[in-house]
Design a protein around this motif. Sequence first.
Motif, mmCIF file in Angstrom:
data_model
loop_
_atom_site.group_PDB
_atom_site.id
_atom_site.type_symbol
_atom_site.label_atom_id
_atom_site.label_comp_id
_atom_site.label_asym_id
_atom_site.label_seq_id
_atom_site.Cartn_x
_atom_site.Cartn_y
_atom_site.Cartn_z
ATOM 1 N N GLY A 53 33.647 -43.400 11.325
ATOM 2 C CA GLY A 53 32.232 -43.778 11.386
ATOM 3 C C GLY A 53 31.427 -42.804 12.220
ATOM 4 N N VAL A 54 31.997 -42.363 13.325
ATOM 5 C CA VAL A 54 31.315 -41.383 14.171
ATOM 6 C C VAL A 54 31.131 -40.078 13.411
ATOM 7 N N SER A 55 32.158 -39.678 12.670
ATOM 8 C CA SER A 55 32.075 -38.439 11.900
ATOM 9 C C SER A 55 31.015 -38.548 10.807
ATOM 10 N N LEU A 56 30.961 -39.668 10.125
ATOM 11 C CA LEU A 56 29.940 -39.848 9.097
ATOM 12 C C LEU A 56 28.547 -39.861 9.710
ATOM 13 N N PHE A 57 28.417 -40.435 10.900
ATOM 14 C CA PHE A 57 27.132 -40.398 11.588
ATOM 15 C C PHE A 57 26.758 -38.962 11.923
ATOM 16 N N GLY A 58 27.741 -38.180 12.381
ATOM 17 C CA GLY A 58 27.477 -36.774 12.697
ATOM 18 C C GLY A 58 27.129 -35.966 11.462
ATOM 19 N N LEU A 59 27.808 -36.247 10.349
ATOM 20 C CA LEU A 59 27.509 -35.523 9.116
ATOM 21 C C LEU A 59 26.152 -35.919 8.538
ATOM 22 N N SER A 60 25.679 -37.098 8.898
ATOM 23 C CA SER A 60 24.361 -37.517 8.407
ATOM 24 C C SER A 60 23.252 -36.656 9.002
ATOM 25 N N ALA A 61 23.566 -35.904 10.065
ATOM 26 C CA ALA A 61 22.581 -34.988 10.644
ATOM 27 C C ALA A 61 22.181 -33.908 9.647
ATOM 28 N N LEU A 62 23.033 -33.674 8.650
ATOM 29 C CA LEU A 62 22.688 -32.697 7.619
ATOM 30 C C LEU A 62 21.519 -33.164 6.756
ATOM 31 N N LEU A 63 21.288 -34.468 6.726
ATOM 32 C CA LEU A 63 20.197 -35.007 5.916
ATOM 33 C C LEU A 63 18.875 -35.079 6.671
ATOM 34 N N VAL A 64 18.923 -34.908 7.985
ATOM 35 C CA VAL A 64 17.719 -34.980 8.805
ATOM 36 C C VAL A 64 16.912 -33.694 8.594
ATOM 37 N N PRO A 65 15.594 -33.827 8.454
ATOM 38 C CA PRO A 65 14.802 -32.609 8.249
ATOM 39 C C PRO A 65 14.838 -31.707 9.483
ATOM 40 N N GLY A 66 14.723 -30.434 9.243
ATOM 41 C CA GLY A 66 14.783 -29.450 10.319
ATOM 42 C C GLY A 66 15.975 -28.546 10.127
ATOM 43 N N SER A 67 16.053 -27.534 10.935
ATOM 44 C CA SER A 67 17.152 -26.581 10.811
ATOM 45 C C SER A 67 18.220 -26.887 11.853
ATOM 46 N N PHE A 68 19.365 -26.273 11.657
ATOM 47 C CA PHE A 68 20.477 -26.459 12.585
ATOM 48 C C PHE A 68 20.108 -25.943 13.971
ATOM 49 N N ALA A 83 32.175 -31.984 29.230
ATOM 50 C CA ALA A 83 33.178 -32.999 28.857
ATOM 51 C C ALA A 83 32.647 -33.891 27.740
ATOM 52 N N LEU A 84 31.377 -34.286 27.846
ATOM 53 C CA LEU A 84 30.784 -35.139 26.815
ATOM 54 C C LEU A 84 30.629 -34.390 25.496
ATOM 55 N N ILE A 85 30.268 -33.126 25.574
ATOM 56 C CA ILE A 85 30.094 -32.332 24.356
ATOM 57 C C ILE A 85 31.439 -32.132 23.662
ATOM 58 N N HIS A 86 32.492 -31.817 24.422
ATOM 59 C CA HIS A 86 33.810 -31.629 23.815
ATOM 60 C C HIS A 86 34.354 -32.948 23.256
ATOM 61 N N THR A 87 34.072 -34.048 23.946
ATOM 62 C CA THR A 87 34.505 -35.355 23.435
ATOM 63 C C THR A 87 33.800 -35.680 22.125
ATOM 64 N N ALA A 88 32.516 -35.405 22.044
ATOM 65 C CA ALA A 88 31.779 -35.657 20.811
ATOM 66 C C ALA A 88 32.288 -34.765 19.676
ATOM 67 N N LYS A 89 32.561 -33.504 19.985
ATOM 68 C CA LYS A 89 33.092 -32.599 18.959
ATOM 69 C C LYS A 89 34.465 -33.072 18.483
ATOM 70 N N PHE A 90 35.287 -33.549 19.427
ATOM 71 C CA PHE A 90 36.601 -34.072 19.062
ATOM 72 C C PHE A 90 36.456 -35.294 18.151
ATOM 73 N N ALA A 91 35.523 -36.190 18.499
ATOM 74 C CA ALA A 91 35.317 -37.396 17.690
ATOM 75 C C ALA A 91 34.816 -37.050 16.285
ATOM 76 N N LEU A 92 34.068 -35.970 16.160
ATOM 77 C CA LEU A 92 33.574 -35.571 14.846
ATOM 78 C C LEU A 92 34.662 -34.932 13.984
ATOM 79 N N VAL A 93 35.530 -34.161 14.599
ATOM 80 C CA VAL A 93 36.507 -33.397 13.826
ATOM 81 C C VAL A 93 37.808 -34.180 13.593
ATOM 82 N N PHE A 94 38.088 -35.214 14.403
ATOM 83 C CA PHE A 94 39.343 -35.953 14.292
ATOM 84 C C PHE A 94 39.550 -36.573 12.904
#
Length: 141
Positions: A53-68, A83-94
Amino acid sequence: MLAVIASVPTLVLSSVSEMLFLWEPQPKKRWRGSGVRTLVQTVLCRPISASTGVSLFGLSALLVPGSFESHLEFVKSLCLGPALIHTAKFALVFPLMYHTWNGIRHLMWDLGKGLTISQLHQSGVVVLVLTVLSSVGLAAM
């Protein structure tokens, strides 16, 4: 001889009644699942489901207008700790790594390899270990 002939109908009736009993539908028994198996499934499946679910939420950022780049600048402006950034990246890629390694495991099953119970358990552990290691490696990038 007469006693043998007299016992034949009794034998026939006895075997017919046994046959009819065996062909009657039997009540279904309800088997309870193992408590340990249920606990292990819950402990393993809930975090994986949540990370999907976290990964799908992160991938939904691709639908938000604007550039990367604009999104990246927004995240940098929040001044989050590493630490928070690496944890979020881990949660997205897991979940992506889990499905990748489990897909390879499934392809091996399609080839007829690793189908015994002990091999299934071993490959499940290997999938989890490879998932964690590859997720940590990708999150460190």
